[in-house]
Design an enzyme around this catalytic site. Sequence first.
Site, PDB file in Angstrom:
ATOM      1  N   ASP A 169       3.157  41.795  62.133  1.00 48.56           N
ATOM      2  CA  ASP A 169       3.869  40.933  63.057  1.00 48.56           C
ATOM      3  C   ASP A 169       3.209  41.119  64.423  1.00 48.56           C
ATOM      4  O   ASP A 169       2.304  41.953  64.586  1.00 48.56           O
ATOM      5  CB  ASP A 169       5.356  41.297  63.087  1.00 48.56           C
ATOM      6  N   HIS A 182      11.827  42.537  68.684  1.00 42.09           N
ATOM      7  CA  HIS A 182      11.076  42.162  69.886  1.00 42.09           C
ATOM      8  C   HIS A 182      11.428  43.064  71.053  1.00 42.09           C
ATOM      9  O   HIS A 182      10.616  43.293  71.945  1.00 42.09           O
ATOM     10  CB  HIS A 182      11.388  40.712  70.279  1.00 42.09           C
TER      11      HIS A 182
END
Length: 442
Positions: free
Chosen positions: A343, A270
């Site tokens: 993702d 992230h």
Amino acid sequence: MPRIRHGIVMIAALLATGCSSGIGAASSAPSPRASAASPVASPSSPSPSLSPSLSPSARPSGSLAERTLAAMSLRDKVAQLFTIVVWGQKAGAASKENEARYGVATPAQVVEKFRPGGVILFDWAGNVSGASQVAALTTGLREAAARSGEAPLLIGVDQENGLVSRLKSLVTKFPGASEIGETGRTANARDVARATGEELRDLGISLDFAPVADVNINPRNPVIGPRAYGSDPGKVAAMVGAAVDGFHAADVASVAKHFPGHGDTSVDSHTGLPVITHSKTQWRKLDAPPFRAAIAHDVDAIMSAHVVMPKLDPSGDPATLSHRILTGLLREELGFDGVISTDALDMAGVRKKYGDAEVAVRAVLAGADMLLMPPNVPKAYDAVLGAVKSGRISERRIDESVLRILRLKDKRGVFGPIRTDPGALRSAAHRKVAERVFAAVR
């Protein structure tokens, strides 16, 4: 997909930011009118042709998915690749966030305007406050999709249980993957997945971004950790296969993640771009078994990881953008022909090297079918559409992805009426499953 760092407090804080309907029946059947008469209207896109050309793979045939594909314009086909976030608790309630991102106010208007293939629900987007509210929202979103296009809307959620529970207190509190793994019984993985899937169906949700198929072999891993079933590839593979069976018993689509494996990282994708130095031999031994098991159990979708594995692909691109990994390994070596989902495309790990528009194009070229949560949907949509019109991406390639997505929707009943029953959540039977598995944790 959730953001997790060292320490339980930090994990909980980061989970809040993300990784991945009325009571009764709402039909999601395709609209009878041709999609070319109601094109996707991206703010920067010109008007489409009224006569969509069909590539050979889109010619009408017997299946519902193929007939639906054949009736779709190029613009609607490109839109099917996108699974997006909408803001708000009600399909018809205005949100400034929707205005800023999409140029329209309500979740229903977003769906009508962009006609995405899917929507993913999040608590941080204001989508989750109560069971009846979620059921009403999902029904309203499906109705908006039915009004505006040929294909029904797939509604998903990132409900792994344990640390990643987007639905929080609305649903039964089940153990997370690591706790299930500690019980040593694959039946527990199956039973928890089935009960979870049944509660998602009661809310009008047809896809769960679970189970985690990573083998957590790095104790310093900041993003997987207890989300995995364990550190032994064989054990994790057995648990993943059982979980897929459980979701399917509930008639909910399952997504094994994160391919080719996110278990040996010390960087959170992230916030950075993890590098894993496994050789192909090591990958086949350590990372691949749970994904092989998921495929053997007919998993609906597999999610890519924003990780670089230079011995699998020396280009330096993350797996999400790697043709060698998504097509070469996942499609060709492992034989997977279901939906490949990225993702979340708003994560730093996939945005390091290319701009947001180029990322979407490269993900499709790599072999991805579902583009999850691009940070700028109009920009990403226009980039993919432009790549098809220029010939960089063939329309046949788009047809392949859309057909996989439509087949998933057909298989999981998304084309038909979906009945919600929020009052059925946290049933006595489901609480017994949770109690039994919690009691078995070693």
